[in-house]
Design a protein around this motif. Sequence first.
Motif, PDB file in Angstrom:
ATOM      1  N   SER A 187      -4.650  -4.231   4.323  1.00  0.00           N
ATOM      2  CA  SER A 187      -5.702  -3.648   3.272  1.00  0.00           C
ATOM      3  C   SER A 187      -6.257  -4.834   2.956  1.00  0.00           C
ATOM      4  O   SER A 187      -7.785  -4.881   2.367  1.00  0.00           O
ATOM      5  N   THR A 188      -6.032  -5.112   2.009  1.00  0.00           N
ATOM      6  CA  THR A 188      -6.724  -6.291   1.347  1.00  0.00           C
ATOM      7  C   THR A 188      -6.573  -7.531   2.042  1.00  0.00           C
ATOM      8  O   THR A 188      -8.104  -7.784   1.915  1.00  0.00           O
ATOM      9  N   PRO A 203      -0.658  -8.748  -2.904  1.00  0.00           N
ATOM     10  CA  PRO A 203      -1.602  -7.967  -2.240  1.00  0.00           C
ATOM     11  C   PRO A 203      -2.336  -8.569  -0.933  1.00  0.00           C
ATOM     12  O   PRO A 203      -2.806  -8.041  -0.202  1.00  0.00           O
ATOM     13  N   ASP A 241       1.051  -1.329   0.321  1.00  0.00           N
ATOM     14  CA  ASP A 241       0.266   0.196   0.061  1.00  0.00           C
ATOM     15  C   ASP A 241       0.952   1.165   0.301  1.00  0.00           C
ATOM     16  O   ASP A 241       0.144   2.930  -0.433  1.00  0.00           O
ATOM     17  N   GLN A 242       1.836   1.032   0.446  1.00  0.00           N
ATOM     18  CA  GLN A 242       3.092   1.915   0.600  1.00  0.00           C
ATOM     19  C   GLN A 242       3.340   3.182  -0.700  1.00  0.00           C
ATOM     20  O   GLN A 242       3.930   4.004  -0.948  1.00  0.00           O
ATOM     21  N   THR A 256      -3.894  -6.109  -8.166  1.00  0.00           N
ATOM     22  CA  THR A 256      -4.909  -6.704  -7.366  1.00  0.00           C
ATOM     23  C   THR A 256      -5.495  -6.646  -9.041  1.00  0.00           C
ATOM     24  O   THR A 256      -6.100  -7.671  -9.909  1.00  0.00           O
ATOM     25  N   TRP A 257      -5.515  -5.534  -9.407  1.00  0.00           N
ATOM     26  CA  TRP A 257      -6.122  -5.739 -11.375  1.00  0.00           C
ATOM     27  C   TRP A 257      -5.379  -6.254 -12.097  1.00  0.00           C
ATOM     28  O   TRP A 257      -5.973  -7.582 -12.614  1.00  0.00           O
ATOM     29  N   THR A 316      -1.202  -2.234  -4.446  1.00  0.00           N
ATOM     30  CA  THR A 316      -1.747  -3.236  -3.999  1.00  0.00           C
ATOM     31  C   THR A 316      -3.399  -3.061  -4.823  1.00  0.00           C
ATOM     32  O   THR A 316      -3.394  -4.674  -5.221  1.00  0.00           O
ATOM     33  N   ILE A 317      -3.661  -2.186  -5.555  1.00  0.00           N
ATOM     34  CA  ILE A 317      -5.117  -1.985  -6.394  1.00  0.00           C
ATOM     35  C   ILE A 317      -4.566  -2.394  -7.519  1.00  0.00           C
ATOM     36  O   ILE A 317      -4.714  -3.316  -8.024  1.00  0.00           O
ATOM     37  N   ASN A 350      -2.317   2.358  -5.042  1.00  0.00           N
ATOM     38  CA  ASN A 350      -0.753   2.145  -4.972  1.00  0.00           C
ATOM     39  C   ASN A 350      -1.001   1.089  -5.444  1.00  0.00           C
ATOM     40  O   ASN A 350      -1.538   0.347  -6.228  1.00  0.00           O
ATOM     41  N   SER A 377      -0.904  -6.976   2.094  1.00  0.00           N
ATOM     42  CA  SER A 377      -1.525  -5.721   2.989  1.00  0.00           C
ATOM     43  C   SER A 377      -2.281  -6.519   3.807  1.00  0.00           C
ATOM     44  O   SER A 377      -3.476  -6.877   3.077  1.00  0.00           O
ATOM     45  N   PHE A 399      -8.074   9.519  -3.538  1.00  0.00           N
ATOM     46  CA  PHE A 399      -8.100   8.287  -4.622  1.00  0.00           C
ATOM     47  C   PHE A 399      -6.479   8.512  -4.528  1.00  0.00           C
ATOM     48  O   PHE A 399      -6.295   9.530  -4.819  1.00  0.00           O
ATOM     49  N   GLU A 400      -5.941   7.038  -4.410  1.00  0.00           N
ATOM     50  CA  GLU A 400      -4.854   6.889  -4.595  1.00  0.00           C
ATOM     51  C   GLU A 400      -4.771   5.648  -5.763  1.00  0.00           C
ATOM     52  O   GLU A 400      -5.645   4.726  -5.047  1.00  0.00           O
TER      53      GLU A 400
END
Lengths: 292, 223
Positions: free
Chosen positions: B109-110, B104, B6-7, B25-26, B21-22, B19, B107, B16-17
Amino acid sequence: MPIDWFTVVAQIINFLILVWLLKRFLYKPILKAIDDREKRIAAELAQAEAKSAEALRERDNFRKKNEDFDQQRVALFKQVTDAANVERQRLLDEARKEADTLRAKRRSALQNERQQLSDQIKRWTQKEVFEIARKLLVDLADTNLEERIGAVFVERLRALSGTEKEQLMVALKSQTDSLCVRSAFELPQSVQNEVETAIKEVFATEGCSHFEIAPEIVSGIELSVNGQKVAWSIADYLGTLEKNVSETLDSTPAANANSQTVAPSEPASTTQPYLQRDEQLELTPPAAKGVR
Amino acid sequence: MRISPDQLVFWRYGFFELNLTIVTTWALMLVMSAGAFLITRHLKAERTVTRWQSFLEIIVTMIQQQIGEVGLKHPGRYLSFIGTLFLFIAVSNLCTILPGYEPPSGSLSTTSALAITVFFAVSFFGIKEQGLGNYLKTYLEPTFIMLPFNIISEFSRTFALAIRLFGNIMSGTMIVGILLMIAPLIFPVLMDLLGLLTGIVQAYIFSILATVYIAAATRIQED
């Protein structure tokens, strides 16, 4: 240890999108394919089972048909055999009957033929014999014989007695015409005189007699008076003999027929006379011709 | 050293950011969806199938089987959710074999997001299966005294899910990173292999626990 809440929310959304995507592109198609395949396999198995059942049914049907066919074949064969046996028996019986009828007819025909032939031969023989005898006697007749015949006739006249003589005398009395003496040949005067004398003595009559020639009287003399007759001739003997022979011959076939009906089925009794008859047929006529 | 992907932020606009992770994931979503699409595009119902189809069939049926073994009567209903959980975590962890890849699932968050989805999914399936009243009654089981403990348990297990996965994956990555510094040869490879195993096990544990929770939430009515 930071938690980025935007990322959390974003990941939740991402995850839900992924769930939808995988459901759309992975689980559904895969499960559908598996289901389809299972259905297909189940259908194929069911089909195979149905085919197997059908095959079994067909086999049973076929087996049953085969058994029925065998039974039918055996029954038909038996029926045909029975019918053939019956027909054979019938034909045999018929043939036997026909053969019997034919044999009987043939036997009867043979008997008739044989009888006719036998009768014919007998009559022919008889006729021939008498012809020969007559011819012989005619050929042998001469003056001495005529004289001798005249003497015998006279003796016979003198030997008449009893009822015979009385009948002749009654006839002579009722006789108005002259007495008629017939002979096969012309009697010499001496014989005529002797005959006339003997008539007068025997019948004590004065009536005149006349003499006639009758060739049918074979070597003989005949005195006929109003239906009554005194005669001596070889023809009489021959006639008597012929009569006797005819009676004997007539009685013989009846006896033969009786003897043949007793044992009709013996072939020797039918063929043997037939052969004998054939032999007679061949032998007799030339012999008869030779005599003639 | 980065503890969480995430960092690494590529783009930021206010709240919105974008990072790592996203983005990762995509990428994973894209790969998984595209792979599934490519493979299932020409699915056949024949008796003989392609190897990839067999592979996917094995995975799907195995997940379904596991769901069934846990005690859920209709595995098909939960397959999409639980299966996706397992596949996402597993793929995410397995990709650690790739150099420079940061999973991810490492993380918090995930993992938290996944744990939150599980939390809501349990409630969703519970209410769907037995109705709202019956589902809420389960918090009073065996007695009403247990209500606070049940609520605490509900949150704590969700939290435990998130922390467990994060800790395991993050630790794996960290260990490899530390080992690279200490012993650059051989050991990192072994640890990577161990990391693959741990990754799969964690994916299995996460999805099985989610299944158990859902099963627990839907089973009471059935009993």
